[in-house]
Design a protein around this motif. Structure first.
Motif, short mmCIF file in Angstrom:
data_model
loop_
_atom_site.label_atom_id
_atom_site.label_comp_id
_atom_site.label_asym_id
_atom_site.label_seq_id
_atom_site.Cartn_x
_atom_site.Cartn_y
_atom_site.Cartn_z
N ALA A 64 16.01 -61.50 62.58
CA ALA A 64 16.19 -62.48 61.50
C ALA A 64 16.72 -61.83 60.22
CB ALA A 64 14.86 -63.18 61.22
N ARG A 65 17.11 -60.56 60.33
CA ARG A 65 17.59 -59.84 59.14
C ARG A 65 18.87 -59.09 59.45
NH1 ARG A 65 11.45 -57.53 58.09
NH2 ARG A 65 10.48 -59.59 57.82
N PRO A 71 24.11 -52.51 57.44
CA PRO A 71 23.88 -52.42 56.00
C PRO A 71 25.09 -52.89 55.20
CG PRO A 71 23.08 -50.45 57.09
CD PRO A 71 23.81 -51.24 58.13
N GLY A 72 24.81 -53.70 54.19
CA GLY A 72 25.89 -54.20 53.35
C GLY A 72 26.37 -55.58 53.75
N LEU A 132 42.02 -54.76 52.56
CA LEU A 132 40.75 -54.34 51.96
C LEU A 132 39.98 -53.49 52.96
CD1 LEU A 132 39.53 -57.73 50.43
CD2 LEU A 132 40.48 -55.79 49.17
N ASN A 133 39.32 -52.48 52.47
CA ASN A 133 38.52 -51.63 53.34
C ASN A 133 37.11 -52.23 53.45
OD1 ASN A 133 37.65 -49.52 54.93
ND2 ASN A 133 37.18 -48.20 53.18
N ILE A 134 37.05 -53.35 54.15
CA ILE A 134 35.76 -54.06 54.28
C ILE A 134 34.99 -53.51 55.47
CG2 ILE A 134 36.60 -56.19 53.22
CD1 ILE A 134 37.00 -57.31 56.02
N GLY A 135 33.69 -53.61 55.41
CA GLY A 135 32.88 -53.19 56.53
C GLY A 135 32.57 -54.37 57.42
N ASN A 182 31.01 -57.45 55.22
CA ASN A 182 30.54 -57.11 53.87
C ASN A 182 31.34 -57.83 52.79
OD1 ASN A 182 29.18 -55.39 55.55
ND2 ASN A 182 29.67 -53.52 54.44
N LEU A 183 31.44 -59.14 52.93
CA LEU A 183 32.11 -59.98 51.93
C LEU A 183 31.28 -61.23 51.69
CD1 LEU A 183 35.91 -59.98 52.96
CD2 LEU A 183 34.94 -59.06 50.85
#
Length: 386
Positions: A64-65, A71-72, A132-135, A182-183
């Motif tokens: 649930a997390r 991370p991020g 963009l260097n997004i994760g 991560n957006l």
């Protein structure tokens, strides 16, 4: 570079367009807050409904997390990929006791591989297009994440009483996948549940695994029994299993919303000839080498040869009496007893199947004798010139 609200809204629209172009049946976006489902998840685990699937409990509330998985993470992109093939006549197979029923999703290529590859390409597409260097991190079913609840939040569908995700225009014949990103993308709205008072899925379940609306006791579910369970299948479930040797689709076959389910355009999900509409005996007679060869790239391969034979022996025990079945089981038993592939589990299931077949033969013989006696009585009562 930080995107403003307008740029993020435009990006969300573009992401959905790119997903459609890549072949996904639907794309939705949600936030990562699943806290309202934690108590429900814990209660399900406390009841032991996960059976021997220890991996369900090992990760605690991580399911649930999402941010603990990646991370991020700020948003989750959920996708739907339809898998219903054009030549789907599986209800006919289910009714034929001599045929092996394999769940629709497992007749083609392993969806984990197909969907995961698509999601990885999807993430790279977003990075390339935005520069963009997004994760991001893709997930398909095997990760500890509440994918159905995320799909609901993303507007992909609602969670039905059988705990599968449903949509008015798509039914439930589809796979789910997630791209943790991560957006802070704007979230879509959930879809309201439309099951109403219908309990068809609960009523049709052969083992009554749907113990209450939106609650499945996996220990009773045929999909769990034929795929996840490593040991012997409890006798109380063997006859209800019928000819279902890998998974079960009854709750989907009966669902009214599946009348509207679209056909898949994904060739990888086309049924393999060696698995579709095959006789139980044909599959039972496969050697381990043949099993590994014929199931290469299929989700079926992961259950292994012993569980494959275990499931098939239950199907053969439920089939109508056939001396060829009795001979095949005896031969397989004698063959495996000389190898390391034999086990007490297989011996138990082989013996059960043989017992079922012998009892059916005895009942048929007794019925024949009764019919013969009845014919003689009738003949004696007839006039000589009749």
């Amino acid at each position: 570079m930080e995107l403003n609200a307008e740029q993020l809204a435009n990006l969300s629209k573009q992401i959905k367009q790119w997903g459609s172009e890549m072949g996904f049946s639907a794309v939705g976006i949600s936030d990562i807050d699943l806290s309202e489902h934690e108590a429900e998840l814990q209660a399900w685990l406390d009841k032991g409904y996960h059976g021997t699937m220890s991996f369900m409990a090992n990760h605690g509330m991580m399911r649930a997390r999402p941010a603990e998985l990646h991370p991020g993470t700020l948003s989750v992109i959920s996708v739907r990929l339809d898998y219903l093939p054009a030549d789907a006549q599986f209800a006919k197979t289910l009714k034929n006791k001599d045929k092996a029923y394999i769940s629709r999703y497992a007749l083609g290529r392993d969806y984990h591989k197909v969907l995961r590859n698509k999601l990885k390409q999807f993430g790279k597409k977003i990075e390339q297009e935005t520069e963009l260097n997004i994760g991001f991190r893709p997930f398909v079913d095997s990760a500890p994440i509440l994918e159905r609840e995320l799909a609901n939040k993303a507007g992909i569908g609602w969670v039905g009483k059988h705990t599968l995700v449903l949509h008015k225009e798509a039914g439930s014949w589809f796979f789910l996948g997630e791209l943790l990103i991560n957006l802070p993308l704007p979230a879509d709205k959930p879809i309201a549940a439309e099951c109403g008072s219908c309990v068809a899925c609960m009523t049709i379940c052969p083992t009554q695994a749907i113990v209450e609306p939106y609650q499945v006791d996996a220990r009773r579910c045929i999909s769990y029994l034929t795929i996840e369970l490593d040991g012997p299948i409890a006798e109380e479930f063997r006859k209800p299993m019928g000819n279902r040797i890998y998974g079960c689709d009854d709750c989907q076959l009966i669902c009214p919303w599946n009348r509207y389910a679209p056909l898949t355009e994904e060739e990888d999900f086309s049924p393999r000839a060696q698995l579709k509409d095959q006789d139980l005996l044909t599959l039972f007679n496969w050697s381990e080498e043949t099993f590994l060869d014929k199931t290469q790239g299929s989700p079926i391969r992961r259950i292994g040869y012993q569980k494959w034979l275990r499931n098939l022996s239950v199907g053969l025990g439920n089939a109508d009496y056939n001396p060829a079945i009795v001979e095949a089981i005896r031969q397989k038993k004698a063959e495996l007893e000389k190898s390391q592939a034999f086990s007490t589990m297989l011996d138990e299931h082989f013996n059960w199947s043989l017992t079922q077949q012998v009892e059916k033969a005895e009942r048929a013989q007794a019925m024949t004798k009764q019919q013969q006696r009845l014919i003689r009585v009738i003949e004696k009562g007839l006039p000589r010139d009749a």
